[in-house]
Design an enzyme around this catalytic site. Sequence first.
Site, mmCIF file in Angstrom:
data_model
loop_
_atom_site.group_PDB
_atom_site.id
_atom_site.type_symbol
_atom_site.label_atom_id
_atom_site.label_comp_id
_atom_site.label_asym_id
_atom_site.label_seq_id
_atom_site.Cartn_x
_atom_site.Cartn_y
_atom_site.Cartn_z
ATOM 1 N N GLY A 134 3.821 3.219 13.847
ATOM 2 C CA GLY A 134 4.808 2.018 14.061
ATOM 3 C C GLY A 134 4.171 1.365 15.357
ATOM 4 O O GLY A 134 4.194 0.173 15.337
ATOM 5 N N GLU B 123 10.463 0.783 10.115
ATOM 6 C CA GLU B 123 11.538 1.666 10.022
ATOM 7 C C GLU B 123 10.821 3.168 10.387
ATOM 8 O O GLU B 123 9.977 3.285 9.498
ATOM 9 C CB GLU B 123 12.010 1.660 8.485
ATOM 10 N N GLU C 2 10.447 14.964 15.890
ATOM 11 C CA GLU C 2 10.786 15.086 14.415
ATOM 12 C C GLU C 2 9.891 15.904 13.887
ATOM 13 O O GLU C 2 8.617 16.089 14.154
ATOM 14 C CB GLU C 2 10.252 13.702 13.822
ATOM 15 N N LYS D 30 0.828 -1.240 0.088
ATOM 16 C CA LYS D 30 -0.033 -0.027 -0.131
ATOM 17 C C LYS D 30 1.023 1.314 0.033
ATOM 18 O O LYS D 30 1.569 1.646 0.863
ATOM 19 C CB LYS D 30 -0.864 0.124 1.224
ATOM 20 N N CYS E 277 13.610 10.624 6.752
ATOM 21 C CA CYS E 277 13.398 9.816 8.202
ATOM 22 C C CYS E 277 14.735 9.911 8.712
ATOM 23 O O CYS E 277 14.755 10.174 10.034
ATOM 24 C CB CYS E 277 12.962 8.633 8.121
HETATM 25 P P1 NAI Z 1 1.989 7.893 8.496
HETATM 26 O O1 NAI Z 1 3.104 7.102 9.268
HETATM 27 O O2 NAI Z 1 0.704 8.034 9.194
HETATM 28 O O3 NAI Z 1 2.026 7.115 7.140
HETATM 29 C C1 NAI Z 1 2.668 6.210 6.497
HETATM 30 C C2 NAI Z 1 1.964 5.226 5.959
HETATM 31 O O4 NAI Z 1 1.306 4.273 6.801
HETATM 32 C C3 NAI Z 1 1.006 5.666 4.804
HETATM 33 O O5 NAI Z 1 1.008 4.522 4.062
HETATM 34 C C4 NAI Z 1 -0.270 5.600 5.728
HETATM 35 O O6 NAI Z 1 -1.456 5.489 4.911
HETATM 36 C C5 NAI Z 1 -0.098 4.322 6.529
HETATM 37 N N1 NAI Z 1 -0.602 4.236 7.714
HETATM 38 C C6 NAI Z 1 -1.328 5.360 8.362
HETATM 39 N N2 NAI Z 1 -2.180 4.989 9.606
HETATM 40 C C7 NAI Z 1 -1.847 3.565 9.618
HETATM 41 C C8 NAI Z 1 -2.095 2.577 10.539
HETATM 42 N N3 NAI Z 1 -2.882 2.833 11.516
HETATM 43 N N4 NAI Z 1 -2.214 1.316 10.262
HETATM 44 C C9 NAI Z 1 -1.447 0.957 9.158
HETATM 45 N N5 NAI Z 1 -0.961 1.737 8.257
HETATM 46 C C10 NAI Z 1 -1.231 3.098 8.550
HETATM 47 O O7 NAI Z 1 2.766 9.144 8.277
HETATM 48 P P2 NAI Z 1 2.061 10.613 7.719
HETATM 49 O O8 NAI Z 1 0.844 10.711 8.395
HETATM 50 O O9 NAI Z 1 1.832 10.560 6.372
HETATM 51 O O10 NAI Z 1 3.150 11.389 8.327
HETATM 52 C C11 NAI Z 1 2.913 11.992 9.646
HETATM 53 C C12 NAI Z 1 4.281 12.110 10.252
HETATM 54 O O11 NAI Z 1 4.791 10.801 10.071
HETATM 55 C C13 NAI Z 1 5.334 13.053 9.308
HETATM 56 O O12 NAI Z 1 5.075 14.156 9.834
HETATM 57 C C14 NAI Z 1 6.722 12.263 9.890
HETATM 58 O O13 NAI Z 1 7.169 13.003 11.259
HETATM 59 C C15 NAI Z 1 6.406 10.965 10.015
HETATM 60 N N6 NAI Z 1 6.896 10.168 8.890
HETATM 61 C C16 NAI Z 1 7.781 9.447 9.062
HETATM 62 C C17 NAI Z 1 8.525 8.832 7.797
HETATM 63 C C18 NAI Z 1 9.496 8.138 7.980
HETATM 64 O O14 NAI Z 1 10.024 7.540 7.043
HETATM 65 N N7 NAI Z 1 10.167 7.847 9.013
HETATM 66 C C19 NAI Z 1 7.736 8.914 6.468
HETATM 67 C C20 NAI Z 1 6.182 9.325 6.633
HETATM 68 C C21 NAI Z 1 6.101 10.329 7.660
#
Ligand code: NAI
Length: 784
Positions: free
Chosen positions: A247, A264, A394, A190, A298
Site C-alpha cells: 500500500g 485497505e 500482523e 487483478k 485484515c
Molecule cells: P500483497 O499486498 O503483496 O498482495 C496483495 C495484492 O497486491 C496481490 O494481488 C498482489 O499481486 C498485488 N501486489 C503485490 N505487489 C504489488 C505492487 N508492488 N504493486 C501493485 N500490486 C502489487 O500481499 P501478499 O504478499 O499476498 O501477503 C503478504 C502479507 O500481506 C500477508 O502476510 C498479510 O500480512 C498482508 N495481507 C493483508 C491483506 C489485507 O487484507 N489487509 C490481504 C493480503 C495480505
Amino acid sequence: MSIQDIFESMDYGPAPEAAGEALAWLVDRGDTFGHFINGSWTAPGKGFESRNPATGETLAMLSQASADDVDAAVSAARKAQRKWTRLSGHERARYLYAIARLVQKYSRLFAVLETLDNGKPIRESRDIDIPLVARHFYYHAGMAQLMEAELPDAEPLGVCGQIIPWNFPLLMLSWKIAPAIAMGNTVVLKPAEYTSLTALLFAEICQEAGLPKGVVNVVTGDGAVGEMIVNHPDIDKIAFTGSTSVGRKIREATAGSGKALTLELGGKSPYIVFDDADIDSAIEGLVDAIWFNQGQVCCAGSRLLVQEGIADRFYAKLKTRMDGLRIGDPLDKCIDIGAIVDPIQLETITRLVDEHGGEGEVYHANSALPETGCFYRPTLITGLHTSAWLMQEEIFGPVLVGTTFRTPKEAVELANNTRYGLAATVWTENINLALDIAPKLAAGVVWVNATNLFDAAAGFGGVRESGFGREGGWEGLTAYTRPKTKTKTLAPISPFAEGKDLAPSDGLDRTAKLFIGGKQARPDGGYMQAIWTRQGGLLGHVGIANRKDVRNAVEAAHKASGWGKTTGHLRAQILYYIAENLSARAKEFADRIDAMTGKRSGNKEVEASISRLFTYAAWADKYDGQVHGVPIRGVALAMHEPVGVIGALCADETPLLGLISAMAPAMAMGNTSVLVASQPFPLASTDFYQVLETSDVPDGVVSILTGDHVELSKTLSDHLDVDAVWSFSSTDLSADIEKRSAGNLKRTWVNNGQARDWFSTDGEGREFLRQATDVKNVWIPYGE
Ligand code: NAI
C-alpha cells in the site's frame, strides 16, 4: 457410558462437499486461462500454476499479463466507460441485478471453487463469502438506481484499476467492482496470484449477464502486473486491498499522477473483553475473530485484551475451545480450520512464531493436523511485552496474542497502542461501558458483543496505517465518484517585487509573529519576510516559519485534541463568534486585502469569509452520521469523527477566504489544524490572530504559520503526528505531498494543478466536510 463420555468421545464422520462440478468446470476450460479483456478471452500466455493449498495439487494454469495485455484492458475499459456512464442509473442497475442473480444461481460452484483455490472451509465460502458477494451486487444495483436522484452532484471517476488479495478472493472482487460499475466507472481488476479462479468464473457470468464489453476486465498475474496497473497513465483511480508495505509503495507510485486512491491495508485489531462480559459468547466470538479464514483476515481480532480479574478463567476456557477446533479438508463441512493459502504464507507464519514467540508462552491447540497440505494449528501466545514484535505486527495466520488490562482506560491505551487502526471488538454486558469505549478506539470499525460482521450497507476501512477510504454503504460511494466541481488551471501567484521604501508610509513597524498554541510566537529561525504592495510600498513583515515551528504547532494541536470531544453546538457558537468579531473589523480586513492584492476585492472577500464561517457553524451540529440497517440482529452506527490534526496550505489568491475555507470545516468537525497562510499575501491571516484570540477558540485548535509553502508542506507531509495534509496553494505541491505522506499513510487532499473559485459554492460544503471527517461504523445489537 455416561453422557459426558459420549460427548467427549463422539467423533464426526467426514461430510465432504463434492468437488466434481468445480473440477469439471476447470476441465471444460482446458485447465488453462487467458485474461478477460473487452468481453472476451485472450489466448493463454506464459504463466503460473494455481494450486489447491490443502492438497498441493495443481488446479489450473494462469497467464501472467504482459504490458500489452494491461494496455489492452485499460483501453477497452476507457472505450466502454464513455457509453457505460451515459446509461441511466436504472439501466446500470439492471446489469448489477442480473449479476447478483447469477452469483446466487452459481453459488455452489463459486463456493467450491473458492475453497479449492484458497483453502478456506466450505462452511465459510458457502455461508459467508458468496452470500455477501450477492448482497453486494444487489445493494449496489440499488445505488446505481438511486444515483441520479440522490447524488446529483457526483460523477464517475473513469477507469478504475483494482488490485485485490487472496484472503477473500470473490468477496473483495465484489467490494471493488459493484460500487465502481454502479457509479458509472469501468474496471481493470487483478486478482491475487494464488486465488484467481473465482474472478475468472465471475468474468464468465459478466458475459452471461450481457454486461457491455470492456466494463469489467480481469487480468491475472503477480505483483509486477499490479505495478503495471498502478503506473498505467490512463487509469483514473487505484483501489487496493493488501499489505501495508505494498500500500505504501502504491501511495508513492501514484503521487502526483492525479489518480484517486483508496487503500485497505493491514491491522492488528484489538479484541477487548471486560470482566462483566458473557464469557462463553466472548470465547465463541474470539473463535470467529481470529480463526475465521485461518486468521487470514485484515480485521482479525488478533490481539486479545482481557480484564485481569477474569484472565485465568478466560484463557483456560479458550484453550479448551481451541483444542476442540477441527483442522482438515476444507471441503469437509464439519471442519473449523482449513488450509493456509500457500506454502509461502505457512512458512511466514511458522517463522514469525518461531522467531518471536519465544519471548512469551506459546500454546498450540492439540487438534490433529492432516498429514499433508498447508495447515497450522490455532495458536495463543501470552506474556509478551506490549511492544513485542508479535504484539505489534500482523501475522496473518491463526495466531492470537493476548495480554491483560486493569481499567477501561488502560484497555483503550493498549488497544490504540499500534500503528494500525482497522477494527476493534468490545465485549461487555454494560451498554454504558461499550458506548463509552467505542468512540475512543482508533479504528474504522467497532463491533460490540459481536465480531467480524460485514455488510454492503456498512462502510469498511481503516484509519492510520490501515489505509484510507471506505468500501460499502453510502460512504463507500465517494471512493468511486467525484464532485462535479468547476476547476481551472492553477496559476502560481508571486508576491509583489521588493520596493524602495524601507518603512511603511505611516512609520509604524508591523512585524507579525506566528500563531502557535493560542499565542503569538517569534519564528524559531528568527527570519522575516517583507510584504510589498503592487506600487512598492512596504506593508509589513511576517515571520518565516521553519521545521521547528511546524513541530511546535503540531504539538499544540495534539494538546488541543479535546476539541474533538466538544459538542457541535459549542463549535457552532465559536464559529459564529469568530464571524461576529470579523464582521466588527470588516473594513480593516477589506482594506488590508486590497492593499496586499492590489485589487478591490477586499469587501467581497470579507463578506464571503463571514458567510463561510456561518456555513460551517451551521454544519457543525448537522453533519450527522447515519444508521445503517444491516441484515443481522443489530445496526451499524456510521459516526463522523474528526480526522485529527490537519495541516493545510491555504489558497494564495484569496488570503482571508482561503484561510477560512480550510480552517472552518476542520474546526467545525472537531479537528485541530496547522494552517499555512497565503504565501504572497499573508497579512490578512496574521491580523486574523486577534480575531481568534477574542473568539473563545481554545489554544492549539488553530495555529497559523507564515512562510514558504514548498518548505512547510514538506515538514507537514513528513510529520508522523499529522493525520491529513490539504493543499490549495497556487504552487502545485501535489506530487511531493502525496509521496511524503506514505510515511504514516496520512490522508491527503491536494489540488493536482487545479484551482477552485473560492467565492462560489465550490469553495465550501460537503466535500470539505467529508475530507474533515472519517466514518467509524459501530455495530451494536438492536432489535430481535
Ligand atoms: P500483497 O499486498 O503483496 O498482495 C496483495 C495484492 O497486491 C496481490 O494481488 C498482489 O499481486 C498485488 N501486489 C503485490 N505487489 C504489488 C505492487 N508492488 N504493486 C501493485 N500490486 C502489487 O500481499 P501478499 O504478499 O499476498 O501477503 C503478504 C502479507 O500481506 C500477508 O502476510 C498479510 O500480512 C498482508 N495481507 C493483508 C491483506 C489485507 O487484507 N489487509 C490481504 C493480503 C495480505
